[in-house]
Motif scaffolding. Structure first.
Motif, mmCIF file in Angstrom:
data_model
loop_
_atom_site.group_PDB
_atom_site.id
_atom_site.type_symbol
_atom_site.label_atom_id
_atom_site.label_comp_id
_atom_site.label_asym_id
_atom_site.label_seq_id
_atom_site.Cartn_x
_atom_site.Cartn_y
_atom_site.Cartn_z
ATOM 1 N N VAL A 11 -0.315 11.908 9.652
ATOM 2 C CA VAL A 11 -0.228 10.471 9.892
ATOM 3 C C VAL A 11 -1.595 9.790 9.922
ATOM 4 O O VAL A 11 -1.784 8.728 9.325
ATOM 5 C CB VAL A 11 0.554 10.188 11.204
ATOM 6 N N SER A 12 -2.562 10.377 10.589
ATOM 7 C CA SER A 12 -3.869 9.716 10.701
ATOM 8 C C SER A 12 -4.582 9.651 9.351
ATOM 9 O O SER A 12 -5.200 8.635 9.020
ATOM 10 C CB SER A 12 -4.746 10.402 11.747
ATOM 11 N N SER A 13 -4.490 10.702 8.560
ATOM 12 C CA SER A 13 -5.120 10.679 7.235
ATOM 13 C C SER A 13 -4.403 9.708 6.304
ATOM 14 O O SER A 13 -5.042 9.003 5.522
ATOM 15 C CB SER A 13 -5.130 12.077 6.622
ATOM 16 N N ILE A 14 -3.085 9.667 6.397
ATOM 17 C CA ILE A 14 -2.325 8.714 5.582
ATOM 18 C C ILE A 14 -2.709 7.292 5.971
ATOM 19 O O ILE A 14 -2.903 6.431 5.111
ATOM 20 C CB ILE A 14 -0.807 8.943 5.717
ATOM 21 N N SER A 15 -2.867 7.046 7.253
ATOM 22 C CA SER A 15 -3.271 5.723 7.722
ATOM 23 C C SER A 15 -4.626 5.326 7.135
ATOM 24 O O SER A 15 -4.818 4.186 6.698
ATOM 25 C CB SER A 15 -3.328 5.706 9.247
ATOM 26 N N ALA A 16 -5.556 6.263 7.096
ATOM 27 C CA ALA A 16 -6.881 5.985 6.528
ATOM 28 C C ALA A 16 -6.776 5.681 5.032
ATOM 29 O O ALA A 16 -7.426 4.753 4.530
ATOM 30 C CB ALA A 16 -7.815 7.166 6.766
ATOM 31 N N VAL A 17 -5.955 6.439 4.321
ATOM 32 C CA VAL A 17 -5.766 6.204 2.885
ATOM 33 C C VAL A 17 -5.121 4.836 2.657
ATOM 34 O O VAL A 17 -5.533 4.080 1.772
ATOM 35 C CB VAL A 17 -4.921 7.335 2.244
ATOM 36 N N ASP A 61 0.816 -1.208 0.000
ATOM 37 C CA ASP A 61 0.000 0.000 0.000
ATOM 38 C C ASP A 61 0.854 1.265 0.000
ATOM 39 O O ASP A 61 0.504 2.258 -0.623
ATOM 40 C CB ASP A 61 -0.996 0.002 1.163
ATOM 41 N N GLU A 62 2.024 1.210 0.662
ATOM 42 C CA GLU A 62 2.914 2.369 0.660
ATOM 43 C C GLU A 62 3.426 2.656 -0.749
ATOM 44 O O GLU A 62 3.593 3.812 -1.142
ATOM 45 C CB GLU A 62 4.115 2.152 1.600
ATOM 46 N N HIS A 63 3.666 1.591 -1.527
ATOM 47 C CA HIS A 63 4.125 1.765 -2.906
ATOM 48 C C HIS A 63 3.030 2.394 -3.762
ATOM 49 O O HIS A 63 3.302 3.241 -4.610
ATOM 50 C CB HIS A 63 4.569 0.429 -3.503
ATOM 51 N N GLU A 100 -8.808 -2.119 -1.300
ATOM 52 C CA GLU A 100 -8.988 -2.188 -2.755
ATOM 53 C C GLU A 100 -8.042 -3.202 -3.392
ATOM 54 O O GLU A 100 -8.426 -3.930 -4.311
ATOM 55 C CB GLU A 100 -8.797 -0.808 -3.392
ATOM 56 N N LEU A 101 -6.804 -3.248 -2.910
ATOM 57 C CA LEU A 101 -5.857 -4.232 -3.439
ATOM 58 C C LEU A 101 -6.346 -5.654 -3.176
ATOM 59 O O LEU A 101 -6.241 -6.530 -4.035
ATOM 60 C CB LEU A 101 -4.467 -4.029 -2.830
ATOM 61 N N CYS A 102 -6.886 -5.869 -2.003
ATOM 62 C CA CYS A 102 -7.411 -7.187 -1.643
ATOM 63 C C CYS A 102 -8.551 -7.587 -2.581
ATOM 64 O O CYS A 102 -8.580 -8.699 -3.110
ATOM 65 C CB CYS A 102 -7.877 -7.173 -0.195
ATOM 66 N N LEU A 103 -9.478 -6.672 -2.798
ATOM 67 C CA LEU A 103 -10.606 -6.952 -3.690
ATOM 68 C C LEU A 103 -10.139 -7.182 -5.126
ATOM 69 O O LEU A 103 -10.642 -8.074 -5.818
ATOM 70 C CB LEU A 103 -11.613 -5.803 -3.640
ATOM 71 N N LEU A 127 -7.656 2.108 2.955
ATOM 72 C CA LEU A 127 -8.492 2.027 1.750
ATOM 73 C C LEU A 127 -7.741 1.349 0.607
ATOM 74 O O LEU A 127 -8.303 0.523 -0.121
ATOM 75 C CB LEU A 127 -8.945 3.422 1.316
ATOM 76 N N ILE A 128 -6.479 1.702 0.449
ATOM 77 C CA ILE A 128 -5.663 1.090 -0.603
ATOM 78 C C ILE A 128 -5.553 -0.409 -0.364
ATOM 79 O O ILE A 128 -5.732 -1.215 -1.285
ATOM 80 C CB ILE A 128 -4.264 1.749 -0.672
#
Length: 192
Positions: free
Chosen positions: A23-29, A2-4, A36-39, A32-33
């Motif tokens: 940090v908290s907003s990045i964690s939320a993003v 997800d970081e990539h 989505e990657l899992c799906l 989500l990533i």
């Protein structure tokens, strides 16, 4: 991973991303990533499994690629590299099955290919072997209605993703165990 993806999004100047110090907003993003990657992985895995069925309408790699691009991307146009990537994934499905360890087998296969060459060109040549086997077994994409675009005409995102993808390192087994989140396909099969 997800970081990539977040890094690629920043390189592509995706709007409304949180600042790097939020940090908290990045964690939320990142959550989500990850979701989505899992799906997306589950969709890809299921489509590849279906393409192996007798009389599958997606047996030809061009048909499989077109199906997957419609399913996971509203704007994606097929390139030969898509065909090569999906052929490689199908080869792994044939060799290792579609069980819980499928994505781990894919990672190991890609890592083994990368260890055989030091260049991206060499890596793609090794990957192309799966594509040529796929053509012989499932039919030539040129015999379908689908056409590919030249890589030089591919959207900027594909270029950036390709550059970043070659630098992604597989997590060590100990990191994977600590960070593993159980994922399930629609059929109840673990999806790693």
């Amino acid at each position: 991973m997800d970081e990539h993806v977040l890094s690629v999004m920043r390189q592509l100047n995706v709007r409304n991303l949180p600042q790097e110090d939020d940090v908290s907003s990045i964690s939320a993003v990142l959550k989500l990533i990850t979701s989505e990657l899992c799906l997306t992985r589950a969709s890809i895995k299921k489509a590849i499994q279906a393409s192996l069925a007798p009389d599958s309408s997606t047996a030809n790699i061009a048909d499989l690629t077109a199906y997957l691009l419609r399913a996971i991307s509203s704007t994606g146009q097929a390139t030969v590299r898509h065909y090569v990537r999906y052929s490689l994934l199908r080869e792994c499905m044939i060799e290792h099955g579609g069980g819980a360890s499928y994505w781990k087998a894919v990672d190991k296969h890609i890592e083994a290919l990368r260890s055989q060459t030091s260049s991206d060109t060499g890596f793609w040549k090794l990957c192309a072997a799966a594509y040529h086997v796929d053509i012989k077994k499932y039919g030539d994409p040129a015999e379908t209605q689908h056409r590919v675009i030249e890589p030089c005409h591919a959207v900027e995102a594909l270029v950036v993703i390709s550059k970043v993808a070659s630098k992604v390192q597989q997590r060590k087994e100990s990191e994977m165990v600590l960070n593993k989140k159980r994922r399930m396909d629609d059929d109840g099969d673990d999806n790693e």
